[in-house]
Design a protein around this motif. Structure first.
Motif, mmCIF file in Angstrom:
data_model
loop_
_atom_site.group_PDB
_atom_site.id
_atom_site.type_symbol
_atom_site.label_atom_id
_atom_site.label_comp_id
_atom_site.label_asym_id
_atom_site.label_seq_id
_atom_site.Cartn_x
_atom_site.Cartn_y
_atom_site.Cartn_z
ATOM 1 N N GLU A 1 0.833 -1.209 0.000
ATOM 2 C CA GLU A 1 0.000 0.000 0.000
ATOM 3 C C GLU A 1 0.868 1.261 0.000
ATOM 4 O OE1 GLU A 1 -4.077 -0.927 2.310
ATOM 5 O OE2 GLU A 1 -2.278 -1.364 3.479
ATOM 6 N N MET A 2 1.971 1.222 0.747
ATOM 7 C CA MET A 2 2.875 2.375 0.765
ATOM 8 C C MET A 2 3.527 2.572 -0.599
ATOM 9 S SD MET A 2 2.841 3.918 3.713
ATOM 10 C CE MET A 2 4.424 4.761 3.837
ATOM 11 N N PHE A 3 3.898 1.477 -1.226
ATOM 12 C CA PHE A 3 4.453 1.562 -2.581
ATOM 13 C C PHE A 3 3.445 2.222 -3.516
ATOM 14 C CE2 PHE A 3 4.856 -0.141 -6.868
ATOM 15 C CZ PHE A 3 6.213 0.061 -7.151
ATOM 16 N N ASP A 4 2.203 1.791 -3.453
ATOM 17 C CA ASP A 4 1.153 2.377 -4.290
ATOM 18 C C ASP A 4 0.932 3.852 -3.956
ATOM 19 O OD1 ASP A 4 0.822 -0.091 -5.486
ATOM 20 O OD2 ASP A 4 -0.896 -0.662 -4.233
ATOM 21 N N MET A 5 1.057 4.193 -2.663
ATOM 22 C CA MET A 5 0.866 5.587 -2.263
ATOM 23 C C MET A 5 1.924 6.493 -2.894
ATOM 24 S SD MET A 5 0.898 7.260 1.600
ATOM 25 C CE MET A 5 2.701 7.253 1.705
ATOM 26 N N TYR A 6 3.181 6.070 -2.859
ATOM 27 C CA TYR A 6 4.243 6.888 -3.439
ATOM 28 C C TYR A 6 4.149 6.937 -4.967
ATOM 29 C CZ TYR A 6 6.337 7.219 1.157
ATOM 30 O OH TYR A 6 6.562 7.486 2.490
ATOM 31 N N GLN A 7 3.672 5.866 -5.554
ATOM 32 C CA GLN A 7 3.437 5.901 -6.996
ATOM 33 C C GLN A 7 2.329 6.905 -7.321
ATOM 34 O OE1 GLN A 7 2.248 2.149 -8.795
ATOM 35 N NE2 GLN A 7 3.132 2.763 -10.760
ATOM 36 N N GLY A 8 1.266 6.908 -6.498
ATOM 37 C CA GLY A 8 0.200 7.891 -6.689
ATOM 38 C C GLY A 8 0.692 9.311 -6.478
ATOM 39 N N PHE A 9 1.593 9.495 -5.505
ATOM 40 C CA PHE A 9 2.136 10.831 -5.247
ATOM 41 C C PHE A 9 2.996 11.296 -6.418
ATOM 42 C CE2 PHE A 9 5.060 13.789 -2.871
ATOM 43 C CZ PHE A 9 4.084 14.730 -2.575
ATOM 44 N N ALA A 10 3.746 10.376 -7.018
ATOM 45 C CA ALA A 10 4.551 10.730 -8.190
ATOM 46 C C ALA A 10 3.659 11.180 -9.351
ATOM 47 C CB ALA A 10 5.411 9.542 -8.612
ATOM 48 N N ILE A 11 2.534 10.489 -9.518
ATOM 49 C CA ILE A 11 1.585 10.897 -10.569
ATOM 50 C C ILE A 11 1.005 12.272 -10.243
ATOM 51 C CG2 ILE A 11 -0.634 10.343 -11.636
ATOM 52 C CD1 ILE A 11 0.050 7.368 -11.200
ATOM 53 N N TYR A 12 0.654 12.488 -8.965
ATOM 54 C CA TYR A 12 0.085 13.764 -8.521
ATOM 55 C C TYR A 12 1.059 14.918 -8.767
ATOM 56 C CZ TYR A 12 -1.699 17.282 -5.237
ATOM 57 O OH TYR A 12 -2.148 18.453 -4.667
ATOM 58 N N LYS A 13 2.368 14.666 -8.561
ATOM 59 C CA LYS A 13 3.388 15.709 -8.737
ATOM 60 C C LYS A 13 3.963 15.729 -10.146
ATOM 61 C CE LYS A 13 4.700 17.786 -5.567
ATOM 62 N NZ LYS A 13 4.222 19.038 -4.913
ATOM 63 N N ASP A 47 8.431 11.277 -12.889
ATOM 64 C CA ASP A 47 8.674 9.969 -13.504
ATOM 65 C C ASP A 47 8.904 8.938 -12.407
ATOM 66 O OD1 ASP A 47 8.485 10.964 -16.098
ATOM 67 O OD2 ASP A 47 10.605 11.518 -16.150
ATOM 68 N N PHE A 48 8.307 7.767 -12.554
ATOM 69 C CA PHE A 48 8.367 6.716 -11.545
ATOM 70 C C PHE A 48 8.843 5.443 -12.237
ATOM 71 C CE2 PHE A 48 6.530 3.463 -8.747
ATOM 72 C CZ PHE A 48 6.711 4.002 -7.485
ATOM 73 N N SER A 49 10.132 5.121 -12.082
ATOM 74 C CA SER A 49 10.727 3.992 -12.799
ATOM 75 C C SER A 49 11.058 2.863 -11.836
ATOM 76 C CB SER A 49 12.004 4.435 -13.529
ATOM 77 O OG SER A 49 11.742 5.516 -14.397
ATOM 78 N N LEU A 50 10.513 1.691 -12.088
ATOM 79 C CA LEU A 50 10.715 0.537 -11.220
ATOM 80 C C LEU A 50 12.114 -0.035 -11.406
ATOM 81 C CD1 LEU A 50 9.100 -1.153 -9.171
ATOM 82 C CD2 LEU A 50 8.476 -2.677 -11.061
#
Length: 439
Positions: free
Chosen positions: A193-205, A208-211
């Motif tokens: 869930e925390m991983f998903d939260m930071y991914q959502g925050f990256a989209i909000y800001k 780029d979010f690279s795995l």
């Protein structure tokens, strides 16, 4: 200030302005100066408040007074023609450093003088004829405008005093790691869930979010993941996310859900800055490179070749691995990026060991006593223990949008005030009082 200029033309205002006023002491009046001969100021830890509270702090006022005295002294010295080239260069550099503070200070001083004029005119017109009501109304509007401007300038002054972090503009490698507490499936679910939260925050800001690495767990949970986040001021916004995060909830899935009671678990966030000019030399002889078959998601053929790479820096024991790509070469390159980031953080930690380094604070022992934030699903509340900031609607918060952004903004404001007061107290206590010897 058009109103004041108009008032000076009219005979009524000429009479009012001609009345005696209290003497002003320039910039010293502005901050209600604490004399340099004042007894030594005890270092303080500023409690959470706003910029105006910080502006009124006695230590900050004394610090600003010292800066302004230094600015005036340097300005005078720069007028001397006999300065050596090295001295002049040093004074010019320091003058440029203090100039933003001086500019805001002068604007604030002028604004306070203007407000004093308005208040004096208001007091003088009290009890006058009905035809002066319009004049009084204009003065009150001017008073409100000037008061608002002074408040803004006070906040601006605090901003220019705040120390800047040269890493704020850096991209980051962010890692989420499941905790080692009892009830591992709770920790693993929360880590996902925390991983998903930071991914959502990256989209909000709009980042780029690279795995880089992703190791899933049972029941849809997550053991560990690493991502590279790139964009504007990424490290500035995420640097205070590093540390132990605690969850309290009744699990919805997994073995722990059968007990139907509130469980507590933890996970760790690690934030590693990647400065744009990061250039750490690594001797290939100091590396051990292992390859293995990927354990993560990636399709049916992901486990058919030894494409995953693990790199160990032998002198330090620092390890980085990547298994996201089917290309061993790409995984090796990504793992090297992570290794450089970890080595840089380790180097930075050694330089600031006595001030509790960022990585040491973030990793800790992953125990609940070191938590920086608690996510209480049963009470629908998120609480940050460093500032006391609390917010409701935890499901919305976990989307990583405006609610998380607000909490991070509060953390930044708090951390910047703490950093400023550390500088203020350090400078005040390092300088001898007037009339005392340097020893």
């Amino acid at each position: 200030m058009h109103i004041i200029r108009c008032f000076r033309v009219c005979s009524l205002c000429n009479a009012l302005i001609s009345r005696s006023r209290r003497p002003r002491d320039g910039w010293r009046t502005l901050l209600q100066q604490t004399s340099i001969k004042h007894p030594e100021v005890t270092p303080i830890r500023f409690t959470h408040g706003d910029s105006l509270d910080l502006y009124e702090n006695e230590s900050v006022q004394k610090y600003v007074n010292q800066l302004m005295e230094e600015y005036a002294d340097i300005s005078q010295k720069l007028q001397h023609a006999y300065l050596s080239e090295s001295d002049r260069k040093e004074f010019v550099s320091k003058h440029a450093e203090l100039l933003p503070v001086a500019n805001v200070f002068k604007k604030t001083e002028q604004a306070k003088k203007d407000l004093e004029e308005v208040l004096s005119l208001l007091q003088s017109t009290t009890g006058t004829k009905d035809e002066d009501e319009h004049l009084i109304q204009l003065l009150r509007e001017e008073e409100a405008q000037m008061t608002s401007r002074i408040l803004t300038l006070k906040k601006d002054l605090i901003k220019v005093l705040l120390p800047s972090d040269p890493l704020d503009s850096s991209d980051v490698v962010l890692e989420v790691v499941s905790g080692r507490t009892t009830g591992g499936d709770i920790c693993q679910q929360f880590t996902k869930e925390m991983f998903d939260m930071y991914q959502g925050f990256a989209i909000y800001k709009n980042w780029d979010f690279s795995l880089l690495n992703y190791t899933p767990a049972e029941y849809g949970g997550l053991h560990h993941a690493a991502v590279r986040i790139a964009g504007e001021s990424v490290y500035r916004h995420l640097k205070h996310e590093g540390g132990t995060h605690r969850v309290q909830r009744i699990p919805e899935v997994g073995l722990s859900s059968r007990m139907q009671r509130i469980h507590t678990g933890t996970m760790t966030v690690i934030v590693l800055p990647q400065p744009k000019d990061l250039n750490i030399h690594i001797d290939p002889k100091d590396l051990r490179v292992d390859t293995f078959r990927s354990r993560g998601a990636g399709g049916q053929s992901v486990n058919t070749t030894d494409s995953a790479v693990r790199i160990v820096h032998l002198p330090t024991g620092i390890t980085a691995e990547c298994q996201q790509s089917r290309s061993q070469l790409q995984n090796r390159e990504t793992a090297m990026q992570m290794l450089r980031a970890r080595l840089y953080q380790s180097m930075m930690g050694k330089e600031t060991e006595q001030r509790h380094t960022a990585r040491k604070q973030q990793v800790g022992t992953r125990s609940q006593s070191e938590r920086i934030r608690t996510y209480n699903f049963s009470q629908d509340r998120v609480t940050d223990h460093r500032t006391g900031y609390s917010t409701r609607d935890i499901k919305e918060f976990m989307k990583g949008g405006e609610e998380l952004d607000d909490l991070i903004a509060d953390l930044l404001e708090h951390a910047e005030r703490e950093a400023l007061l550390e500088i203020v107290n350090s400078r005040i206590l390092s300088q001898p009082e007037s009339g005392q010897s340097a020893d």
